[in-house]
Every structure is written in structure tokens, then in C-alpha cells.
Design a protein around this motif. Structure first.
Motif, PDB file in Angstrom:
ATOM      1  N   ALA A 162       4.143  10.153  -9.670  1.00 37.11           N
ATOM      2  CA  ALA A 162       3.350  10.236 -11.150  1.00 37.11           C
ATOM      3  C   ALA A 162       3.091  11.759 -11.416  1.00 37.11           C
ATOM      4  CB  ALA A 162       2.300   9.378 -11.039  1.00 37.11           C
ATOM      5  N   LYS A 163       2.883  12.371 -10.070  1.00 30.66           N
ATOM      6  CA  LYS A 163       2.142  13.905 -10.009  1.00 30.66           C
ATOM      7  C   LYS A 163       3.425  14.570 -10.039  1.00 30.66           C
ATOM      8  CE  LYS A 163      -1.670  12.496  -7.321  1.00 30.66           C
ATOM      9  NZ  LYS A 163      -2.395  12.625  -5.903  1.00 30.66           N
ATOM     10  N   GLN A 164       4.487  14.333  -9.890  1.00 30.05           N
ATOM     11  CA  GLN A 164       5.791  15.260 -10.059  1.00 30.05           C
ATOM     12  C   GLN A 164       6.122  15.365 -11.531  1.00 30.05           C
ATOM     13  OE1 GLN A 164       7.124  16.825  -7.347  1.00 30.05           O
ATOM     14  NE2 GLN A 164       5.378  15.714  -6.088  1.00 30.05           N
ATOM     15  N   PRO A 165       6.491  16.521 -11.808  1.00 26.50           N
ATOM     16  CA  PRO A 165       6.999  16.858 -13.174  1.00 26.50           C
ATOM     17  C   PRO A 165       8.439  15.947 -13.402  1.00 26.50           C
ATOM     18  CG  PRO A 165       7.362  18.692 -11.956  1.00 26.50           C
ATOM     19  CD  PRO A 165       6.461  17.938 -11.231  1.00 26.50           C
ATOM     20  N   ILE A 166       8.410  15.607 -14.474  1.00 25.39           N
ATOM     21  CA  ILE A 166       9.693  14.621 -14.685  1.00 25.39           C
ATOM     22  C   ILE A 166      10.696  15.817 -15.771  1.00 25.39           C
ATOM     23  CG2 ILE A 166      10.614  12.821 -16.292  1.00 25.39           C
ATOM     24  CD1 ILE A 166       7.674  11.566 -16.193  1.00 25.39           C
TER      25      ILE A 166
ATOM     26  N   TRP B 133       0.980  -1.368  -0.079  1.00 24.71           N
ATOM     27  CA  TRP B 133       0.036   0.002  -0.025  1.00 24.71           C
ATOM     28  C   TRP B 133       0.854   1.303  -0.012  1.00 24.71           C
ATOM     29  CZ3 TRP B 133      -0.989   4.407   2.801  1.00 24.71           C
ATOM     30  CH2 TRP B 133      -2.205   5.237   2.664  1.00 24.71           C
ATOM     31  N   CYS B 134       1.850   1.262   0.840  1.00 23.17           N
ATOM     32  CA  CYS B 134       2.816   2.441   1.003  1.00 23.17           C
ATOM     33  C   CYS B 134       3.559   2.473  -0.383  1.00 23.17           C
ATOM     34  CB  CYS B 134       3.660   2.337   2.124  1.00 23.17           C
ATOM     35  SG  CYS B 134       2.681   2.531   3.758  1.00 23.17           S
ATOM     36  N   TYR B 135       4.035   1.442  -0.952  1.00 22.68           N
ATOM     37  CA  TYR B 135       4.862   1.675  -2.204  1.00 22.68           C
ATOM     38  C   TYR B 135       3.641   2.127  -3.245  1.00 22.68           C
ATOM     39  CZ  TYR B 135       7.465   0.118  -6.397  1.00 22.68           C
ATOM     40  OH  TYR B 135       8.125   0.251  -7.582  1.00 22.68           O
ATOM     41  N   GLN B 136       2.677   1.981  -3.241  1.00 25.33           N
ATOM     42  CA  GLN B 136       1.704   2.476  -4.273  1.00 25.33           C
ATOM     43  C   GLN B 136       1.408   3.752  -4.135  1.00 25.33           C
ATOM     44  OE1 GLN B 136       0.472   0.337  -6.793  1.00 25.33           O
ATOM     45  NE2 GLN B 136       0.124   2.296  -7.689  1.00 25.33           N
ATOM     46  N   GLN B 137       1.364   4.393  -2.759  1.00 24.10           N
ATOM     47  CA  GLN B 137       1.338   5.727  -2.248  1.00 24.10           C
ATOM     48  C   GLN B 137       2.446   6.387  -3.013  1.00 24.10           C
ATOM     49  OE1 GLN B 137      -1.569   7.277  -0.956  1.00 24.10           O
ATOM     50  NE2 GLN B 137      -2.103   5.192  -1.560  1.00 24.10           N
ATOM     51  N   MET B 138       3.497   5.858  -2.876  1.00 22.24           N
ATOM     52  CA  MET B 138       4.950   6.464  -3.360  1.00 22.24           C
ATOM     53  C   MET B 138       4.986   6.696  -4.646  1.00 22.24           C
ATOM     54  SD  MET B 138       8.906   5.279  -2.622  1.00 22.24           S
ATOM     55  CE  MET B 138       8.941   4.081  -4.033  1.00 22.24           C
ATOM     56  N   LEU B 139       4.332   5.448  -5.611  1.00 20.23           N
ATOM     57  CA  LEU B 139       4.288   5.578  -6.910  1.00 20.23           C
ATOM     58  C   LEU B 139       3.314   6.909  -7.372  1.00 20.23           C
ATOM     59  CD1 LEU B 139       4.154   2.034  -8.151  1.00 20.23           C
ATOM     60  CD2 LEU B 139       6.028   3.335  -8.294  1.00 20.23           C
ATOM     61  N   ASN B 140       2.033   6.798  -6.676  1.00 21.51           N
ATOM     62  CA  ASN B 140       1.101   7.627  -6.860  1.00 21.51           C
ATOM     63  C   ASN B 140       1.783   9.264  -7.004  1.00 21.51           C
ATOM     64  OD1 ASN B 140      -0.770   5.730  -7.699  1.00 21.51           O
ATOM     65  ND2 ASN B 140      -1.645   5.781  -5.554  1.00 21.51           N
TER      66      ASN B 140
ATOM     67  N   GLN C  31       2.882   3.172 -13.058  1.00 24.78           N
ATOM     68  CA  GLN C  31       1.473   2.647 -12.818  1.00 24.78           C
ATOM     69  C   GLN C  31       0.929   3.207 -11.640  1.00 24.78           C
ATOM     70  OE1 GLN C  31       1.497  -1.455 -12.159  1.00 24.78           O
ATOM     71  NE2 GLN C  31      -0.816  -1.715 -12.837  1.00 24.78           N
ATOM     72  N   THR C  32      -0.496   3.792 -12.020  1.00 25.18           N
ATOM     73  CA  THR C  32      -1.276   4.593 -10.985  1.00 25.18           C
ATOM     74  C   THR C  32      -2.485   3.731 -10.434  1.00 25.18           C
ATOM     75  OG1 THR C  32      -0.239   6.791 -11.384  1.00 25.18           O
ATOM     76  CG2 THR C  32      -2.170   6.594 -10.071  1.00 25.18           C
ATOM     77  N   LEU C  33      -2.689   3.097  -9.376  1.00 23.04           N
ATOM     78  CA  LEU C  33      -3.716   2.587  -9.160  1.00 23.04           C
ATOM     79  C   LEU C  33      -4.449   3.159  -7.919  1.00 23.04           C
ATOM     80  CD1 LEU C  33      -2.374  -1.020  -8.553  1.00 23.04           C
ATOM     81  CD2 LEU C  33      -3.695  -0.232 -10.532  1.00 23.04           C
ATOM     82  N   THR C  34      -5.685   3.275  -7.651  1.00 24.76           N
ATOM     83  CA  THR C  34      -6.511   3.772  -6.554  1.00 24.76           C
ATOM     84  C   THR C  34      -6.193   3.015  -5.427  1.00 24.76           C
ATOM     85  OG1 THR C  34      -8.168   4.532  -8.252  1.00 24.76           O
ATOM     86  CG2 THR C  34      -8.615   4.545  -5.596  1.00 24.76           C
TER      87      THR C  34
END
Length: 159
Positions: free
Chosen positions: A75-79, A65-72, A142-145
Motif C-alpha cells: 500500500a505504501k508503494q506507488p502504483i 500476520w505476514c500477509y497483512q505486513q505484505m499488504l501494508n 486494505q491496511t490494518l494495524t
């Protein structure tokens, strides 16, 4: 890049018999508890993580769950132009819990379920199923809810 990198995480030491077939060609690192597993998973240097749902300290579901939060969040940060593309780790849950369902685990960012005791044939099947996707996923996030209520009280997401 060498061999695919895997991060098996276990509740503790395990005895392994010698398989009858040729060994899998993977680079492996073992973790004996959830805190160490989380630190290694955050590093982002693994293609697949095999995570025991009932690890001591921080559970496998909390880690996922925390790893998915980190990915999410990433994903919102500019590359930036010089940033290396993100390469999410595929999380495979390992459990002897007969009530665990793949659809329930997906909510926590788990990609698949590997029932215990783990046979070499089942491990090969799961790895062959996901390894082609590792190559395709190396350049995407990959962004999951995530679930509405975090399962964790461990505080690892904040670190």
C-alpha cells in the motif's frame, strides 16, 4: 474470471462426507502445511483463504500476520499506470480452539472465524457473508494495524 478461488489450509488430510445439498461452486486448492500455504497466499490469486490456526510448520496466525505486513508494504508503494489493481485475499481462520476470539484474530489480519468441526451450513454462511465483499475489495488495498509484537519466529515474512 471464472469461479471464486479459495485456499483452504488444513493440518493434514481430512475425510469429507458428501453434503446433502448442491456443492459450492468454488475452485479450491489444498495445502498440508503452513509453508506451502504462505507461498500460495503470497501469489495473490485467491479470493478467500481458510486457514487452520494450528497448522504444522508455520501457524495460520503467522501466515495471516505476514500477509497483512505484505499488504501494508504494498500500500505504501506507488502504483504504476500499467499495474493491475491489488486484490487482497480475505483470510478466514478455522480452529477448534474455544478461546479464539474474532476480535483477537482481527489484529492478525483475520477477517472471520469458522469453528471446527466445520459444518456445510457454517461454511456456506461464511462464504456468502464474504463473497460480496470480494468483488468490492478487488480494486483496493486494505491496511490494518498489525500487532505490536509479531507472533512469528518462522522468518516467512522476509521471504
Amino acid at each position: 474470471r471464472g469461479l471464486p478461488r479459495g485456499l483452504p489450509q488444513s493440518k493434514g488430510p481430512s475425510s469429507q462426507g458428501s453434503p446433502q445439498r448442491r456443492p459450492l461452486s468454488l475452485y479450491l486448492e489444498m495445502c498440508e502445511d503452513g509453508e506451502l500455504g504462505w507461498e500460495k497466499l503470497r501469489s495473490g490469486s485467491f479470493d478467500i483463504a481458510l486457514i487452520d490456526i494450528h497448522m504444522p510448520g508455520v501457524s495460520g496466525l503467522d501466515i495471516s500476520w505476514c500477509y497483512q505486513q505484505m499488504l501494508n508494504a504494498a500500500a505504501k508503494q506507488p502504483i504504476q499506470d500499467d499495474d493491475e489493481p491489488a486484490r487482497p485475499t480475505i483470510v478466514i481462520a478455522c480452529t477448534s480452539d474455544a478461546t479464539a476470539s474474532p476480535s483477537q484474530l482481527l489484529r492478525y489480519g483475520v477477517s472471520d472465524l469458522l469453528p471446527k468441526p466445520i459444518s456445510i451450513a457454517a461454511l456456506r454462511h461464511v462464504l456468502h457473508k464474504w463473497m460480496p465483499r470480494v468483488s468490492a475489495a478487488k480494486h483496493t488495498l486494505q491496511t490494518l494495524t498489525p500487532p505490536a509484537m509479531p507472533r512469528t519466529n518462522s522468518g516467512i515474512c522476509a521471504s
